[in-house]
Design an enzyme around this catalytic site. Sequence first.
Site, short mmCIF file in Angstrom:
data_model
loop_
_atom_site.label_atom_id
_atom_site.label_comp_id
_atom_site.label_asym_id
_atom_site.label_seq_id
_atom_site.Cartn_x
_atom_site.Cartn_y
_atom_site.Cartn_z
N ARG A 59 -31.23 84.20 97.83
CA ARG A 59 -30.93 85.64 98.32
C ARG A 59 -29.71 85.26 99.49
O ARG A 59 -28.89 85.67 99.53
CB ARG A 59 -31.88 86.16 98.63
CG ARG A 59 -32.71 87.04 97.78
CD ARG A 59 -33.78 87.78 98.37
NE ARG A 59 -33.17 89.16 98.57
CZ ARG A 59 -33.86 89.92 99.61
NH1 ARG A 59 -35.20 89.57 99.60
NH2 ARG A 59 -33.42 91.12 99.67
N CYS A 100 -34.53 88.93 107.93
CA CYS A 100 -34.73 88.74 106.31
C CYS A 100 -34.32 89.81 105.56
O CYS A 100 -33.22 90.02 105.87
CB CYS A 100 -36.24 88.31 106.43
SG CYS A 100 -37.36 89.63 106.96
#
Length: 290
Positions: A179, A240
């Site tokens: 990611r 995050c």
Amino acid sequence: MSVLVSPLDLAADLERGSADRTVVLDVRWRLGGPPGRAEHAAGHVPGAVFVDLDTELAAPPGTGGRHPLPEPSRLQEVLRRAGVSEGSRVVAYDHADGSVAARAWWLLRWAGLPADRVAVLDGGWAAWREEGLPVSTEEPAPEPGDVVVRPGAMPVLDADAAAALARSGVLLDARAGERYRGEVEPVDPRAGHIPGARSAPSAGNVGHDGRWQEPGDLAERFRELGVEPGSGPEAVGAYCGSGVTASSLVLALEYAGLTAPEKPAALYAGSWSDWSTDPDRPAATGPDAG
């Protein structure tokens, strides 16, 4: 109390009991389900109160990302319902690695609870079961607590401050490497990372058994990423997807001794779910911090 507590130590503490008793929060949650409440009903640490990440440890999605910080009055209501009082010790646990329980730990600290009264169960529910400790299906009904939420005790970054920290200090990205590199993005509008951020997947906080790495090993990991001993919020921060697993990096940095309880790392609470919704904010891709 350390930022981490072992299953055996927690069991002994619960068995012992005290006037300023330990409150246990079950915050099991998985992105995409199944619901943690059902797992709690099937078995939990005796006396543990289930707290829902989506509805009780976060405000509704919108401005500020998928898991914005909860309103202080709402958080106070949730904690009092769980039995948290001014003198309580609080231990949070999730399935295993602490990446979700750390969100509860961070919020409790943000709410003003002393650092020595808040911890995460090392190894979570999996470790509790591995130790053969008691399991309950009884829904607890604790006496309501009297804790007062005083928000702001932990440093928080907005998007501009996160961008600046990525240039001037160390901004850690707790998401999985694919990611961060922009190879996949299963949840948020765009793939990639904040320019200048450094990849530090939260999975690296724990070993193969789901228990946390030793402080020295964690310290070496973060030093290799540029974090210096004695760092504070002006030098190191974390983000995050939505401000959940990044909380475990804040915890890990403190556990490793690189930050101190009075000068913790900063958290970009909106994280990528906030950043990626603004098309004017750049999205870097690839393996480098660029």
